[in-house]
Design a protein around this motif. Structure first.
Motif, PDB file in Angstrom:
ATOM      1  N   UNK A 218       0.800  -1.218   0.000  1.00 10.80           N
ATOM      2  CA  UNK A 218       0.000   0.000   0.000  1.00 10.80           C
ATOM      3  C   UNK A 218       0.833   1.269   0.000  1.00 10.80           C
ATOM      4  N   UNK A 219       1.938   1.270   0.715  1.00  7.30           N
ATOM      5  CA  UNK A 219       2.670   2.520   0.903  1.00  7.30           C
ATOM      6  C   UNK A 219       4.089   2.402   0.370  1.00  7.30           C
ATOM      7  N   UNK A 220       4.501   3.430  -0.333  1.00  9.82           N
ATOM      8  CA  UNK A 220       5.896   3.461  -0.752  1.00  9.82           C
ATOM      9  C   UNK A 220       6.775   4.065   0.333  1.00  9.82           C
ATOM     10  N   UNK A 221       6.217   4.994   1.085  1.00  9.69           N
ATOM     11  CA  UNK A 221       6.998   5.630   2.150  1.00  9.69           C
ATOM     12  C   UNK A 221       6.137   5.694   3.408  1.00  9.69           C
ATOM     13  N   UNK A 222       6.341   4.742   4.329  1.00 10.33           N
ATOM     14  CA  UNK A 222       5.509   4.729   5.537  1.00 10.33           C
ATOM     15  C   UNK A 222       5.909   5.755   6.584  1.00 10.33           C
ATOM     16  N   UNK A 223       6.880   6.603   6.291  1.00 12.61           N
ATOM     17  CA  UNK A 223       7.370   7.518   7.325  1.00 12.61           C
ATOM     18  C   UNK A 223       6.286   8.455   7.845  1.00 12.61           C
ATOM     19  N   UNK A 224       5.488   9.105   6.970  1.00 16.19           N
ATOM     20  CA  UNK A 224       4.439   9.984   7.514  1.00 16.19           C
ATOM     21  C   UNK A 224       3.467   9.253   8.420  1.00 16.19           C
ATOM     22  N   UNK A 225       3.123   8.019   8.044  1.00 17.27           N
ATOM     23  CA  UNK A 225       2.227   7.254   8.904  1.00 17.27           C
ATOM     24  C   UNK A 225       2.844   7.032  10.272  1.00 17.27           C
TER      25      UNK A 225
ATOM     26  N   UNK B 143      -4.551 -11.210  -0.125  1.00 15.38           N
ATOM     27  CA  UNK B 143      -5.510 -10.185  -0.524  1.00 15.38           C
ATOM     28  C   UNK B 143      -6.933 -10.589  -0.180  1.00 15.38           C
ATOM     29  N   UNK B 144      -7.228 -11.871  -0.379  1.00 15.52           N
ATOM     30  CA  UNK B 144      -8.573 -12.328  -0.005  1.00 15.52           C
ATOM     31  C   UNK B 144      -8.847 -12.022   1.459  1.00 15.52           C
ATOM     32  N   UNK B 145      -7.827 -12.275   2.283  1.00 14.97           N
ATOM     33  CA  UNK B 145      -7.954 -12.023   3.716  1.00 14.97           C
ATOM     34  C   UNK B 145      -8.109 -10.531   4.006  1.00 14.97           C
ATOM     35  N   UNK B 146      -7.176  -9.745   3.472  1.00 14.44           N
ATOM     36  CA  UNK B 146      -7.255  -8.318   3.725  1.00 14.44           C
ATOM     37  C   UNK B 146      -8.496  -7.683   3.117  1.00 14.44           C
ATOM     38  N   UNK B 147      -9.014  -8.309   2.055  1.00  8.63           N
ATOM     39  CA  UNK B 147     -10.175  -7.733   1.389  1.00  8.63           C
ATOM     40  C   UNK B 147     -11.396  -7.647   2.283  1.00  8.63           C
ATOM     41  N   UNK B 148     -11.529  -8.607   3.193  1.00 13.29           N
ATOM     42  CA  UNK B 148     -12.677  -8.571   4.103  1.00 13.29           C
ATOM     43  C   UNK B 148     -12.638  -7.288   4.939  1.00 13.29           C
ATOM     44  N   UNK B 149     -11.443  -6.995   5.465  1.00 13.10           N
ATOM     45  CA  UNK B 149     -11.316  -5.773   6.254  1.00 13.10           C
ATOM     46  C   UNK B 149     -11.500  -4.545   5.367  1.00 13.10           C
ATOM     47  N   UNK B 150     -10.810  -4.544   4.220  1.00 13.49           N
ATOM     48  CA  UNK B 150     -10.882  -3.378   3.347  1.00 13.49           C
ATOM     49  C   UNK B 150     -12.315  -3.120   2.889  1.00 13.49           C
ATOM     50  N   UNK B 151     -13.034  -4.183   2.556  1.00 14.61           N
ATOM     51  CA  UNK B 151     -14.398  -4.009   2.076  1.00 14.61           C
ATOM     52  C   UNK B 151     -15.278  -3.293   3.085  1.00 14.61           C
ATOM     53  N   UNK B 179      -3.988  -1.417  -4.919  1.00 13.48           N
ATOM     54  CA  UNK B 179      -5.029  -1.443  -3.900  1.00 13.48           C
ATOM     55  C   UNK B 179      -6.391  -1.256  -4.557  1.00 13.48           C
ATOM     56  N   UNK B 180      -6.476  -0.280  -5.441  1.00 16.95           N
ATOM     57  CA  UNK B 180      -7.758   0.005  -6.079  1.00 16.95           C
ATOM     58  C   UNK B 180      -8.242  -1.189  -6.891  1.00 16.95           C
ATOM     59  N   UNK B 181      -7.289  -1.869  -7.539  1.00  9.63           N
ATOM     60  CA  UNK B 181      -7.642  -3.060  -8.305  1.00  9.63           C
ATOM     61  C   UNK B 181      -8.341  -4.092  -7.429  1.00  9.63           C
ATOM     62  N   UNK B 182      -7.855  -4.248  -6.223  1.00  4.81           N
ATOM     63  CA  UNK B 182      -8.462  -5.226  -5.324  1.00  4.81           C
ATOM     64  C   UNK B 182      -9.679  -4.653  -4.611  1.00  4.81           C
ATOM     65  N   UNK B 183      -9.940  -3.391  -4.780  1.00  4.36           N
ATOM     66  CA  UNK B 183     -11.142  -2.802  -4.201  1.00  4.36           C
ATOM     67  C   UNK B 183     -12.290  -2.818  -5.199  1.00  4.36           C
ATOM     68  N   UNK B 184     -12.057  -3.381  -6.363  1.00  8.66           N
ATOM     69  CA  UNK B 184     -13.081  -3.544  -7.388  1.00  8.66           C
ATOM     70  C   UNK B 184     -13.839  -2.251  -7.668  1.00  8.66           C
ATOM     71  N   UNK B 185     -13.051  -1.258  -8.066  1.00  4.81           N
ATOM     72  CA  UNK B 185     -13.674  -0.087  -8.642  1.00  4.81           C
ATOM     73  C   UNK B 185     -14.272   0.914  -7.687  1.00  4.81           C
ATOM     74  N   UNK B 186     -13.811   0.932  -6.458  1.00 11.28           N
ATOM     75  CA  UNK B 186     -14.275   1.990  -5.562  1.00 11.28           C
ATOM     76  C   UNK B 186     -13.238   3.108  -5.539  1.00 11.28           C
ATOM     77  N   UNK B 187     -13.586   4.290  -5.969  1.00 18.02           N
ATOM     78  CA  UNK B 187     -12.594   5.372  -6.075  1.00 18.02           C
ATOM     79  C   UNK B 187     -12.297   5.977  -4.712  1.00 18.02           C
ATOM     80  N   UNK B 188     -11.655   5.181  -3.870  1.00 21.14           N
ATOM     81  CA  UNK B 188     -11.373   5.660  -2.519  1.00 21.14           C
ATOM     82  C   UNK B 188     -10.253   6.695  -2.559  1.00 21.14           C
ATOM     83  N   UNK B 189     -10.441   7.833  -1.930  1.00 23.01           N
ATOM     84  CA  UNK B 189      -9.373   8.848  -1.945  1.00 23.01           C
ATOM     85  C   UNK B 189      -8.142   8.385  -1.177  1.00 23.01           C
TER      86      UNK B 189
END
Lengths: 241, 241
Positions: A218-225, B143-151, B179-189
């Motif tokens: 997810x992150x290229x640079x986790x420093x800000x986080x 990703x399947x695992x993390x997807x549950x949380x992300x969803x 990340x967006x690819x695995x979020x199936x098209x949700x334009x999350x900022x």
DNA sequence: TTAACGAGTTAACGGCGTTAACTTTCAGGC
DNA sequence: GCCTGAAAGTTAACGCCGTTAACTCGTTAA
């Protein structure tokens, strides 16, 4: 049965004792080099002996076995990490515990990123995997390391900025005695220790998840986080940014 | 050079294919039993073959080597964990994403405590230790695992309760595309994904530090700490207790 | 029917931790 | 100054491990 004593009685001032100390140090040095350059799987009795121009059974003069050697390596790494954290704490002695804790947190991350294999050996495994007996040297060195963080947190508690969460069911925390023992006589209340543990957990998790690569996706640079997390940790300890 | 293909072309409906599938399943079953009962060091080609009444080289008909077998075991465990989380999510389908995410967090901790060895295999090691090549099956199962949380987090974001921290330097996060690819098209900022990662980090750290025993020194029952942490995580996602 | 192929075997290589039995080197007491 | 005993190190061996090569056997498909 072998009658070789674990720790031979060499006169502390004598030459023999000095040579033995140097051999012990070289073993740990070699083991660490193998850990860093080839990974944890390469920290092997035969490999260490080979590098030192010896044969593997000779190492049994110094450690009871492979596990004990790795344990000793772990302890020395805990000590080194504790030294690094203490040095960061003392970099600005007059800056106050809040600023000092901030420095220590960033030093922890910096050390972990600079020594990922060592960090992995210390933290990326169950502390008691049915093998390591409790009460060992690693345990003590671990306390030396955690003590730097705990000490600063106690100082922050003395400053009075901590607002522990109200209404916490105190059904936990019975082993407070051991914690207090290592806090050298500071009567820290239970709910404050609760805050300490919460902050330590958060700090550990943030560093570990980054160093172990679970954030690469997810992150290229986790420093800000990380900086943001440290801000929140210090806010929880009564030291807003 | 051996001319044995990695994956033989057995007709998908035929008997031979069925037998092979069962053998593959038994290998993973046996490997997992060894992991649970004797620890990660016991997951050995020879031990697995022995338990199955075979010899070690026979396993090379099914996996290219020890590493690939462990990788497959890892993937299956990720799948099982993902199933457990999804089941917890669907236990109360109408409760809303906040309550659902709370359930999922507690299920994660429960699974980790019930299966510490498996959890260790999944999370207690560098994800890329110069061995595991990226883009493998384990990656997908992860990703399947993390997807549950992300969803669920995305659902919470749609509810509009998330207040991302202001003034964050967006010098990070370039790999958003994956990340967006695995979020199936949700334009999350970006800054919302930042919140996701911060919450995931915190959840992981809290569970890991407990399961790996780094909390034994202080707490006899870490459950209240975990519940409190989940409360804070959900508050950060706009769902106060 | 037969040729190809999947599944499994045995034998072997090198590396590992560990133990036993041995030799060599050296420090300290008479 | 010698002698004794312990420390330090050796070689040989055992049983584990992953892995490869060469082989057999039974099933499958042409």
């Amino acid at each position: 049965m072998s009658s070789t004593p674990r720790t031979p009685r060499t006169a502390v001032g004598g030459r023999r004792h000095r040579v033995r100390e140097e051999a012990l140090a070289e073993i740990l040095r070699t083991g660490r080099r193998l850990l860093v350059e080839e990974g944890p799987g390469a920290v092997t009795l035969r490999a260490i002996a080979r590098e030192m121009g010896m044969t593997a059974p000779a190492l049994y003069r110094y450690y009871a076995g492979h596990r004990e050697l790795v344990q000793a390596l772990t302890s020395s790494l805990y000590d080194e990490l504790a030294d690094a954290l203490a040095a960061a704490r003392d970099r600005h002695p007059a800056a106050g515990p809040g600023r000092q804790l901030r420095e220590v947190c960033h030093e922890l991350r910096a050390w972990a990123l600079a020594h990922p294999r060592e960090f992995g050996l210390l933290f990326a495994k169950p502390v008691a995997d049915a093998d390591t007996t409790p009460g060992t040297v690693a345990h003590d060195s671990g306390w030396r390391f955690g003590g730097v963080l705990l000490g600063l947190m106690v100082e922050l508690w003395r400053k009075g900025g901590i607002r522990p969460p109200t209404g916490l069911d105190p059904s936990w925390a019975a082993q407070l005695e051991e914690v207090r023992e290592h806090l050298s006589g500071a009567p820290v209340p239970l709910d404050v220790i609760y805050v300490f543990v919460a902050c330590w957990t958060r700090l550990y998790g943030t560093v570990a998840v980054e160093v172990f690569g679970h954030l690469d996706f997810a992150l290229t640079d986790p420093e800000p986080l990380f900086t943001h997390t440290v801000d929140e940790i210090l806010a929880a300890l009564g030291e807003p940014r």
